[in-house]
Design an enzyme around this catalytic site. Sequence first.
Site, short mmCIF file in Angstrom:
data_model
loop_
_atom_site.label_atom_id
_atom_site.label_comp_id
_atom_site.label_asym_id
_atom_site.label_seq_id
_atom_site.Cartn_x
_atom_site.Cartn_y
_atom_site.Cartn_z
N ASP A 164 11.41 9.10 14.22
CA ASP A 164 12.33 9.32 13.11
C ASP A 164 12.43 10.82 12.88
O ASP A 164 11.49 11.56 13.18
CB ASP A 164 11.98 8.53 11.83
N GLU B 136 7.57 5.96 17.71
CA GLU B 136 7.84 5.81 16.27
C GLU B 136 8.84 6.85 15.80
O GLU B 136 8.70 7.44 14.73
CB GLU B 136 6.53 5.94 15.47
N ASN C 279 -1.96 5.99 21.37
CA ASN C 279 -0.79 6.40 20.59
C ASN C 279 -1.20 7.42 19.53
O ASN C 279 -2.24 7.26 18.89
CB ASN C 279 -0.22 5.14 19.90
N GLU D 91 -4.22 7.22 16.80
CA GLU D 91 -4.55 8.37 15.94
C GLU D 91 -6.04 8.69 15.87
O GLU D 91 -6.60 8.84 14.78
CB GLU D 91 -3.99 8.15 14.53
N HIS E 30 7.33 11.59 14.80
CA HIS E 30 7.83 11.67 13.43
C HIS E 30 8.15 13.14 13.17
O HIS E 30 7.25 13.96 13.04
CB HIS E 30 6.77 11.20 12.43
C1 XIL Z 1 3.55 3.09 8.47
C2 XIL Z 1 4.52 2.01 8.00
O1 XIL Z 1 5.82 2.39 8.41
C3 XIL Z 1 4.45 1.87 6.51
O2 XIL Z 1 5.22 0.75 6.08
C4 XIL Z 1 3.01 1.69 6.04
O3 XIL Z 1 2.96 1.68 4.64
C5 XIL Z 1 2.12 2.80 6.59
O4 XIL Z 1 2.25 2.83 8.00
N1 XIL Z 1 1.77 6.05 12.23
C6 XIL Z 1 1.69 4.75 12.65
C7 XIL Z 1 2.41 3.68 11.92
O5 XIL Z 1 1.10 4.49 13.70
O6 XIL Z 1 1.71 2.47 11.92
C8 XIL Z 1 2.70 4.08 10.49
O7 XIL Z 1 3.51 3.08 9.90
C9 XIL Z 1 3.37 5.44 10.44
C10 XIL Z 1 2.47 6.49 11.04
#
Ligand code: XIL
Length: 302
Positions: free
Chosen positions: A237, A235, A170, A127, A206
Amino acid sequence: ATTLGSAAAGKGRYFGTAVAASHLGEAAYVNTLDTEFNAVTPENEMKWDATEPTRGSFSFGAADQIVSHAQGKSMKIRGHTLVWHSQLPGWVSGLSATDLRTAMNNHITQLMTHYKGKIYAWDVVNEAFQDGGSGARRSSPFQDKLGNGFIEEAFRTARATDPDAKLCYNDYNTDGINAKSNAVYAMVKDFKARGVPIDCVGFQSHFNSASPVPSDYQANLQRFADLGVDVQITELDIEGSGSTQATNYANVVKACLAVTRCTGLTVWGITDKYSWRSSGTPLLFDSDYGKKPAYYSVLNEL
Ligand code: XIL
């Protein structure tokens, strides 16, 4: 095939999930993990605040639990993440530029050495770009004190530490073709042109109604792959429910399978019960570990 992992393996891919060490004592959680998935990403346990809460003192206990469980089941392990502005302990932001550079390189070296030979890919930098149309770097201690070169330096240190691990960049909101993904694309292209070591790009994916599965998802994955890197969905969802959610999940799987260098998908959690999106139901298993329509649509697509 009858599980996500075995179906994905049949297509030469892996199917992973984020895992939290704190749930490894729950039978239904572990049973679903072990039955359905063949890759894991520690959800928080490898982040800087967890692994180096004070300078030079490393704590690997929670991450080690996940790694040893995954190794026992021959699952792939994604290291997440080495350099990120978030979940960063306060001491890091207080450092001078010289100390910060030393601390960053030491953090990378210590983590990658501890897990050497056990991690198929590391999210070396997470990020680092801003949202919106600017294509600019995000403000962070690393960016603000070390400048644009911090990403390249992190990747070079990572390669020198574990030459066998795949090194990934990422990010989120880079899933479709837009100003942010264009900026990441330009960076990867420049890295490949100059021989800066980078092997893969992770697309967090996401999704929700404000940020839906993009129609040019596959085209975007493909243009990165064409630069000579692997791509992964890291990641995933998708908020929503029922057949709409199922169709969206199927479209993500289709996009990955259509890109030869899309080597795997990871959902950001097993069950809605523990999703980081506490208000939503974005995952493949409901709160009682029941298989949702989205589960069946993913399995059907694989
Ligand atoms: C999130 C986790 O799922 C949570 O438990 C935590 O509180 C915050 O981080 N981008 C990422 C992940 O790269 O590491 C993040 O994970 C979600 C967004």
